[in-house]
Design an enzyme around this catalytic site. Structure first.
Site, mmCIF file in Angstrom:
data_model
loop_
_atom_site.group_PDB
_atom_site.id
_atom_site.type_symbol
_atom_site.label_atom_id
_atom_site.label_comp_id
_atom_site.label_asym_id
_atom_site.label_seq_id
_atom_site.Cartn_x
_atom_site.Cartn_y
_atom_site.Cartn_z
ATOM 1 N N SER A 109 -44.068 21.907 0.206
ATOM 2 C CA SER A 109 -45.153 22.786 0.640
ATOM 3 C C SER A 109 -45.947 23.249 -0.567
ATOM 4 C CB SER A 109 -44.561 23.994 1.380
ATOM 5 O OG SER A 109 -45.528 25.011 1.521
ATOM 6 N N ARG B 181 -67.958 -14.028 30.325
ATOM 7 C CA ARG B 181 -67.720 -13.432 29.004
ATOM 8 C C ARG B 181 -68.422 -12.085 28.950
ATOM 9 N NH1 ARG B 181 -69.135 -15.751 24.116
ATOM 10 N NH2 ARG B 181 -70.636 -17.278 24.864
#
Length: 454
Positions: free
Chosen positions: A275, A314
């Protein structure tokens, strides 16, 4: 903040894996597309569709080509696909005769999809290797702790005694099953894509199907005639399998992070994160990352389902959506497997702390065993009521549950016997042995390609 956390110089090493990232890099994508173009020329030359000497020149030019990525990027913004500009650059490196036969009878989606399958084949190999290694490591962990007394927790609350080996198996078995599913998908997904403009091989006529099969042979892929331009269920199934792998890893990470909580402290990671302000902190970063990757994969999978909606023959929009989501899920699964190995390498199991969670304090996790033991002498409803009252007394008075019951009940129960670890574990070690045997059998069958038992 980077557009992609996987590619960021700040977060890339936390979330990504270099080997997986390389499979989806621009350089790999271009190389694979050129490989498909070269393979197509070789297949057509072998069948007499194009002059024999032309294919060699196309292969040589493709190998030597140094693509102008900036030009390809700019053209893709216009064309929606990188193939037209890549083909233009390849043709520019050839004589007029050979240039005329580059990309002969193909469409851009043929090249992009087949190149993508080549990368996915390598991805499947990588994922399988890493998953196999992780399953083996987790199986060894389960075997080592088959009789390690551990407190089961259901809905995050203390439940009953169990074996830590069973918990480790719950991390291993889903990965083994996903290996089997992924192996089964390979034949369905790792197929050549060659259909021409609208999937009907119109430019090549009767020779089209033979070219498609020959191209598959050149690239070592399964044949697929007709093409699967608008059929995206195979890629979706692969994406789903990868997301499930990430989810299985997320469960492992979540369990490890819980075990590393200071108030639990049954597990430790030797490489916890620090930390910026609290010197006492050792954050389970690697485990937390697995959870984040699993959640990210689940979200990307939801979007990937939209890519199955290819309109007609497509569809550019649905196709593009795959490019946005499939690599994200692949990174979560492949990179997550590497991160999970790091978690196991750093993991320490505190067996004494685990046992104390069961037997220490008021001993409330023994309540179920106590109620069943008492029910051998009095009606079960009465036994449960007696034990429930004893639980309240033990909690309020700071006594052990079994001591309270021994004092309050005159039933001929061997309360001391209930404290033995063997009695508390019950059949759990045998369940571990049984599951490990099945797991080993499944893994062996997976290596030989035989179907697994259900």
């Amino acid at each position: 903040m980077s557009v992609s956390a996987f590619d960021s110089a700040l977060t890339g090493d936390l979330l990504a894996d270099a080997d997986v990232r390389a499979l989806f890099s621009d350089s790999r994508r271009i190389a694979d597309m050129l490989r498909v173009e070269s393979g197509l020329a070789c297949a057509q030359a072998r069948l007499g569709v194009i002059p024999p000497g032309v294919a060699c020149r196309i292969v040589d030019a493709g190998t030597a080509l140094q693509p102008d990525l900036a030009a390809i990027g700019a053209a893709t913004a216009r064309d929606g696909v990188p193939v037209p500009e890549l083909v233009r650059q390849l043709r520019a490196a050839l004589d007029a005769e050979a240039a005329a036969y580059v990309h002969y009878g193909a469409t851009s989606q043929d090249i992009v999809d087949t190149a993508g399958v080549l990368a996915l084949r390598d991805l499947c190999d990588l994922v399988d290797r890493r998953a196999r290694d992780l399953v083996q490591r987790l199986a060894a962990l389960a075997a080592r702790h088959r009789a390690t007394l551990c407190l089961a927790r259901t809905r995050t609350q203390p439940a009953v005694p169990t074996s830590f080996g069973l918990r480790a198996l719950a991390w291993a078995r889903p990965l083994s099953r996903e290996r089997a599913r992924l192996a089964a998908l390979r034949g369905e997904v790792l197929c050549v894509q060659f259909g021409g403009a609208a999937g009907n091989l119109s430019a090549l006529g009767d020779r089209g199907p033979a070219v498609a099969d020959a191209l598959a042979g050149e690239l070592g892929l399964a044949p697929s005639v007709p093409a699967w331009h608008g059929e995206r269920d195979g890629l979706l199934a692969l994406t789903d399998a990868l997301a499930r792998i990430a989810g299985a890893l997320g469960k492992l990470g979540q369990d490890v992070a819980h075990g590393c909580q200071a108030e639990v402290a049954e597990l430790r990671l030797s490489s916890g994160g620090g930390s910026s302000t609290m010197p006492n902190k050792a954050n389970p970063v690697a485990a937390e990352t697995l959870v984040a990757l699993a959640r990210h994969a689940a979200g990307s999978l939801a979007a990937a389902h939209q890519a199955q909606l290819h309109a007609l023959e497509r569809d550019g929009a649905a196709w593009t959506l795959e490019w946005l989501n499939l690599p994200q899920v692949a990174m979560a699964a492949g990179g997550g497997l590497a991160r999970a190995r790091a978690v196991l390498d750093a993991l320490t199991v505190d067996t004494h702390r685990m046992a104390a969670a069961v037997t220490g304090g008021a001993g409330l996790p023994m309540a179920e065993a106590a109620s069943f033991a008492l029910a051998e002498h009095v009606p079960r409803v009465d036994a449960q009521a007696t034990v429930a009252a004893a639980c309240r007394t033990a909690s309020d008075a700071g006594e052990h549950l079994l001591d309270v019951l021994a004092r309050q009940s005159d039933a001929a129960v061997d309360w001391a016997d209930l404290r033995r670890a063997e009695r508390l574990l019950g059949p759990a070690p045998d369940l571990v042995d049984r599951a490990l045997s099945q797991l080993a059998s499944d893994e062996r069958q997976g290596e030989t390609g035989k179907p697994r038992t259900k």
